[in-house]
Design a protein around this motif. Sequence first.
Motif, mmCIF file in Angstrom:
data_model
loop_
_atom_site.group_PDB
_atom_site.id
_atom_site.type_symbol
_atom_site.label_atom_id
_atom_site.label_comp_id
_atom_site.label_asym_id
_atom_site.label_seq_id
_atom_site.Cartn_x
_atom_site.Cartn_y
_atom_site.Cartn_z
ATOM 1 N N LEU A 10 29.225 -16.813 61.536
ATOM 2 C CA LEU A 10 30.178 -16.603 60.452
ATOM 3 C C LEU A 10 31.546 -16.214 60.994
ATOM 4 O O LEU A 10 31.668 -15.701 62.114
ATOM 5 C CB LEU A 10 29.661 -15.514 59.509
ATOM 6 N N ASN A 11 32.541 -16.427 60.175
ATOM 7 C CA ASN A 11 33.914 -16.079 60.515
ATOM 8 C C ASN A 11 34.003 -14.569 60.753
ATOM 9 O O ASN A 11 33.659 -13.770 59.889
ATOM 10 C CB ASN A 11 34.834 -16.498 59.365
ATOM 11 N N MET A 79 24.645 -25.193 53.241
ATOM 12 C CA MET A 79 25.320 -24.535 54.356
ATOM 13 C C MET A 79 26.538 -25.338 54.806
ATOM 14 O O MET A 79 27.524 -24.778 55.250
ATOM 15 C CB MET A 79 24.361 -24.356 55.548
ATOM 16 N N HIS A 80 26.442 -26.642 54.676
ATOM 17 C CA HIS A 80 27.506 -27.533 55.127
ATOM 18 C C HIS A 80 28.830 -27.264 54.410
ATOM 19 O O HIS A 80 29.897 -27.426 55.000
ATOM 20 C CB HIS A 80 27.062 -28.988 54.928
ATOM 21 N N ILE A 81 28.764 -26.836 53.154
ATOM 22 C CA ILE A 81 29.988 -26.657 52.372
ATOM 23 C C ILE A 81 30.351 -25.193 52.123
ATOM 24 O O ILE A 81 31.321 -24.913 51.423
ATOM 25 C CB ILE A 81 29.871 -27.404 51.015
ATOM 26 N N MET A 82 29.597 -24.253 52.705
ATOM 27 C CA MET A 82 29.886 -22.835 52.479
ATOM 28 C C MET A 82 31.120 -22.390 53.256
ATOM 29 O O MET A 82 31.309 -22.762 54.417
ATOM 30 C CB MET A 82 28.690 -21.966 52.893
ATOM 31 N N ASP A 83 31.940 -21.592 52.592
ATOM 32 C CA ASP A 83 33.095 -20.992 53.260
ATOM 33 C C ASP A 83 32.606 -19.931 54.233
ATOM 34 O O ASP A 83 31.541 -19.348 54.055
ATOM 35 C CB ASP A 83 34.036 -20.346 52.236
ATOM 36 N N ASN A 84 33.375 -19.668 55.248
ATOM 37 C CA ASN A 84 33.135 -18.628 56.253
ATOM 38 C C ASN A 84 31.973 -18.934 57.187
ATOM 39 O O ASN A 84 31.648 -18.114 58.034
ATOM 40 C CB ASN A 84 32.924 -17.254 55.614
ATOM 41 N N VAL A 85 31.318 -20.089 57.067
ATOM 42 C CA VAL A 85 30.261 -20.482 57.998
ATOM 43 C C VAL A 85 30.894 -21.406 59.036
ATOM 44 O O VAL A 85 31.315 -22.514 58.718
ATOM 45 C CB VAL A 85 29.084 -21.190 57.288
ATOM 46 N N LEU A 86 30.977 -20.919 60.272
ATOM 47 C CA LEU A 86 31.550 -21.741 61.337
ATOM 48 C C LEU A 86 30.542 -22.755 61.848
ATOM 49 O O LEU A 86 30.859 -23.929 62.026
ATOM 50 C CB LEU A 86 32.028 -20.860 62.494
#
Length: 123
Positions: A10-11, A79-86
């Motif tokens: 995560l970011n 998971m592919h489109i979630m924010d803050n997931v690098l």
Amino acid sequence: MKKYELALVLNAKVEDEVREATLEKAKGYITRYGGVISDVEEWGKKRLAYEIQKMHEGYYYFVHFEAEPTCPVELESHMHIMDNVLRYLIVNQTDEAVIEQPEAKEAEEAAAEEPAEEKAPLD
């Protein structure tokens, strides 16, 4: 049900509350699709091996869960489109790697090299 591990990066620049909310959202997707979470490991902030989205550090989590084979497919789509997931990775942990013993391998090779005894035909 099969065992899986979700590795999340995560970011690291976001607030703790936002990071926890992102983790809870990922865990929510697992339970929504029939998974049972057994363990969550928090590794904390680590330096990335290479720059991702102009970031040099990420916050690492490992989520161990059991689910049907359809759950990881659905989880990946979210998971592919979630924010803050690098980065994320889902690994199937059901099949353990079998390590062959060197002595057993040598014994098998020796047995294969020995010529088979010829048997006399029965009259």
